[in-house]
Design a protein around this motif. Structure first.
Motif, PDB file in Angstrom:
ATOM      1  N   LEU A 174       0.830  -1.213   0.000  1.00  0.00           N
ATOM      2  CA  LEU A 174       0.000   0.000   0.000  1.00  0.00           C
ATOM      3  C   LEU A 174       0.863   1.262   0.000  1.00  0.00           C
ATOM      4  O   LEU A 174       0.579   2.219  -0.724  1.00  0.00           O
ATOM      5  N   LEU A 175       1.919   1.250   0.808  1.00  0.00           N
ATOM      6  CA  LEU A 175       2.816   2.412   0.836  1.00  0.00           C
ATOM      7  C   LEU A 175       3.477   2.605  -0.527  1.00  0.00           C
ATOM      8  O   LEU A 175       3.580   3.741  -1.026  1.00  0.00           O
ATOM      9  N   LYS A 176       3.902   1.516  -1.145  1.00  0.00           N
ATOM     10  CA  LYS A 176       4.504   1.597  -2.474  1.00  0.00           C
ATOM     11  C   LYS A 176       3.462   2.087  -3.481  1.00  0.00           C
ATOM     12  O   LYS A 176       3.745   2.943  -4.323  1.00  0.00           O
ATOM     13  N   TYR A 177       2.256   1.532  -3.388  1.00  0.00           N
ATOM     14  CA  TYR A 177       1.173   1.926  -4.298  1.00  0.00           C
ATOM     15  C   TYR A 177       0.949   3.441  -4.234  1.00  0.00           C
ATOM     16  O   TYR A 177       0.735   4.100  -5.254  1.00  0.00           O
ATOM     17  N   GLY A 178       0.992   3.995  -3.022  1.00  0.00           N
ATOM     18  CA  GLY A 178       0.755   5.423  -2.828  1.00  0.00           C
ATOM     19  C   GLY A 178       2.012   6.268  -2.977  1.00  0.00           C
ATOM     20  O   GLY A 178       1.975   7.472  -2.725  1.00  0.00           O
ATOM     21  N   ASN A 179       3.112   5.644  -3.403  1.00  0.00           N
ATOM     22  CA  ASN A 179       4.391   6.357  -3.518  1.00  0.00           C
ATOM     23  C   ASN A 179       4.745   7.109  -2.238  1.00  0.00           C
ATOM     24  O   ASN A 179       5.230   8.241  -2.275  1.00  0.00           O
ATOM     25  N   ILE A 180       4.488   6.490  -1.115  1.00  0.00           N
ATOM     26  CA  ILE A 180       4.798   7.084   0.181  1.00  0.00           C
ATOM     27  C   ILE A 180       6.117   6.495   0.686  1.00  0.00           C
ATOM     28  O   ILE A 180       6.240   5.276   0.826  1.00  0.00           O
ATOM     29  N   GLU A 181       7.067   7.361   0.938  1.00  0.00           N
ATOM     30  CA  GLU A 181       8.357   6.878   1.444  1.00  0.00           C
ATOM     31  C   GLU A 181       8.200   6.385   2.879  1.00  0.00           C
ATOM     32  O   GLU A 181       7.416   6.939   3.657  1.00  0.00           O
ATOM     33  N   PHE A 182       8.947   5.346   3.225  1.00  0.00           N
ATOM     34  CA  PHE A 182       8.900   4.839   4.601  1.00  0.00           C
ATOM     35  C   PHE A 182      10.195   4.102   4.918  1.00  0.00           C
ATOM     36  O   PHE A 182      10.908   3.650   4.016  1.00  0.00           O
ATOM     37  N   ILE A 183      10.473   4.029   6.213  1.00  0.00           N
ATOM     38  CA  ILE A 183      11.616   3.237   6.661  1.00  0.00           C
ATOM     39  C   ILE A 183      11.127   1.810   6.867  1.00  0.00           C
ATOM     40  O   ILE A 183      10.204   1.566   7.656  1.00  0.00           O
ATOM     41  N   ASP A 184      11.711   0.870   6.143  1.00  0.00           N
ATOM     42  CA  ASP A 184      11.302  -0.531   6.200  1.00  0.00           C
ATOM     43  C   ASP A 184      12.234  -1.247   7.176  1.00  0.00           C
ATOM     44  O   ASP A 184      13.136  -1.978   6.768  1.00  0.00           O
ATOM     45  N   SER A 185      11.979  -1.026   8.475  1.00  0.00           N
ATOM     46  CA  SER A 185      12.884  -1.549   9.506  1.00  0.00           C
ATOM     47  C   SER A 185      12.630  -3.033   9.757  1.00  0.00           C
ATOM     48  O   SER A 185      11.514  -3.430  10.116  1.00  0.00           O
ATOM     49  N   ARG A 186      13.669  -3.863   9.570  1.00  0.00           N
ATOM     50  CA  ARG A 186      13.542  -5.307   9.752  1.00  0.00           C
ATOM     51  C   ARG A 186      14.453  -5.720  10.904  1.00  0.00           C
ATOM     52  O   ARG A 186      15.663  -5.552  10.821  1.00  0.00           O
ATOM     53  N   ILE A 187      13.851  -6.257  11.962  1.00  0.00           N
ATOM     54  CA  ILE A 187      14.638  -6.556  13.150  1.00  0.00           C
ATOM     55  C   ILE A 187      14.744  -8.064  13.375  1.00  0.00           C
ATOM     56  O   ILE A 187      13.919  -8.841  12.886  1.00  0.00           O
ATOM     57  N   ASP A 188      15.779  -8.463  14.116  1.00  0.00           N
ATOM     58  CA  ASP A 188      15.934  -9.882  14.430  1.00  0.00           C
ATOM     59  C   ASP A 188      15.385 -10.156  15.834  1.00  0.00           C
ATOM     60  O   ASP A 188      14.920  -9.246  16.524  1.00  0.00           O
ATOM     61  N   GLY A 189      15.411 -11.408  16.241  1.00  0.00           N
ATOM     62  CA  GLY A 189      14.825 -11.813  17.515  1.00  0.00           C
ATOM     63  C   GLY A 189      15.409 -11.078  18.712  1.00  0.00           C
ATOM     64  O   GLY A 189      14.684 -10.729  19.651  1.00  0.00           O
ATOM     65  N   GLU A 190      16.707 -10.834  18.661  1.00  0.00           N
ATOM     66  CA  GLU A 190      17.367 -10.160  19.781  1.00  0.00           C
ATOM     67  C   GLU A 190      16.899  -8.705  19.898  1.00  0.00           C
ATOM     68  O   GLU A 190      16.580  -8.224  20.984  1.00  0.00           O
ATOM     69  N   GLU A 191      16.817  -8.040  18.747  1.00  0.00           N
ATOM     70  CA  GLU A 191      16.332  -6.654  18.740  1.00  0.00           C
ATOM     71  C   GLU A 191      14.871  -6.593  19.194  1.00  0.00           C
ATOM     72  O   GLU A 191      14.454  -5.666  19.878  1.00  0.00           O
ATOM     73  N   TRP A 192      14.112  -7.607  18.802  1.00  0.00           N
ATOM     74  CA  TRP A 192      12.705  -7.649  19.185  1.00  0.00           C
ATOM     75  C   TRP A 192      12.561  -7.813  20.708  1.00  0.00           C
ATOM     76  O   TRP A 192      11.720  -7.165  21.334  1.00  0.00           O
ATOM     77  N   SER A 193      13.378  -8.665  21.300  1.00  0.00           N
ATOM     78  CA  SER A 193      13.330  -8.851  22.764  1.00  0.00           C
ATOM     79  C   SER A 193      13.578  -7.535  23.490  1.00  0.00           C
ATOM     80  O   SER A 193      12.956  -7.244  24.518  1.00  0.00           O
TER      81      SER A 193
END
Lengths: 208, 208
Positions: A23-42
């Motif tokens: 949806l963000l891509k469809y609307g050409n809306i820039e965003f930070i696509d933050s991908r975290i691992d299990g340790e960061e999630w904890s």
């Protein structure tokens, strides 16, 4: 909209966040696509609204609950219904698509636990009963609406369905739309939208 | 709106339909409160959108999916958010309240199956972990918003919470808000709204 206004936080997966990215891509809306691992999630989890991902952040305010965020983004990029009744139809369909996804969870758990017997038993029910029940109904709706879920036009229900089919396919290791040409056509149509097509080509490759 | 425009179909229960009834009463909207038994449901089921109750019918069009219907009614009676972000906050809270309700289902099943051991085991987790986790967070939000879930004012999230607490209480045979005075105050405030209070006095008495 500057690139720092919006941030999506999730694991390095498509799964529950991919509709938001589409949806963000469809609307050409820039965003930070933050991908975290299990340790960061904890480390992050105790500071989230209800201990759940994905998180959506806009102008410093943070929320979770994927369908709520997806609905918000659907409105933001003008893919909502034309009136309150159409929004109700979209919401009802989306919650039904989510129900189908939830019905696959026991199978996904059996798969992760490598419980072959349970896996076979559940897969049999899913393939012979659950999937056909929903997919036949979805296909009738899409045929009735000339290739879309809602009156002849693209809405966020179509996008949500498309990304959910990728979840079903990944969990079940098959193409669940094989016998549903009209649903497959809808999915292909969504994936051919230039901004979404471009995203699919560059996104991180992940199984789920 | 004439009395035949809107029809709600459900079992003779509060459960998933009661928020709809509260909202319709709140908006002084007449509706047919159709309560069916198991035999009637068996006959009706094949002709419903996805084999599920409650059903909401307006001007001859029928939908299911309770939260979608409740959102639609919340907007209809002017209990939605003031802007898209507030609607997102309401939607996220409501889906979280629904998640809590879903977490009680295994316990409700153990209770129905009269499995005392499983019942005790699950109740212990629910009372010591699940309920406090959510209710503490809900209470913080309500304190921060001067007695409501969203900025100092009544929204359909407050109504949804109120009727869900009745579900939690009925399933767990207790008053889950005993130690949460601000949440109890919110629930009482909703139940004291004249049109809702009048409904509570005359509605069919049911356990769930």
């Amino acid at each position: 909209m500057t690139s720092t206004n919006i941030k999506l936080t999730y694991f390095n997966m498509k799964s529950l966040a991919e509709t938001m990215r589409y949806l963000l891509k469809y609307g050409n809306i820039e965003f930070i696509d933050s991908r975290i691992d299990g340790e960061e999630w904890s480390a992050l989890k105790p500071n989230t609204p209800f201990g759940e991902l994905p998180l959506y952040e806009e102008n410093g305010k943070v929320v979770s609950q994927s369908v709520a965020i997806i609905r918000y983004l659907g409105k933001k990029v003008n893919l909502a219904g034309a009136d309150e009744w159409e929004d109700l139809e979209i919401d009802a369909l989306v919650d039904t698509i989510k129900d189908l996804q939830i019905k696959l969870i026991p199978y996904a758990h059996a798969k992760m636990a490598d419980n072959k017997e349970k896996q076979e038993e559940l897969k049999q029910i899913i393939l012979s009963e659950t999937m056909p029940y929903y997919l036949k109904k979805f296909e009738s709706i899409v045929i009735e609406n000339n290739g879309h879920f809602i009156k002849d036009k693209l809405t966020w229900a179509d996008i949500y369905f498309t990304t959910n089919v990728d979840i079903y396919n990944a969990v079940l290791d098959m193409d669940v739309l094989e016998k549903y040409p009209d649903l497959l056509k809808l999915k292909n149509k969504v994936e051919e939208i230039p901004s979404i097509k471009a995203w699919i080509e560059v996104r991180p490759e992940t199984e789920f």
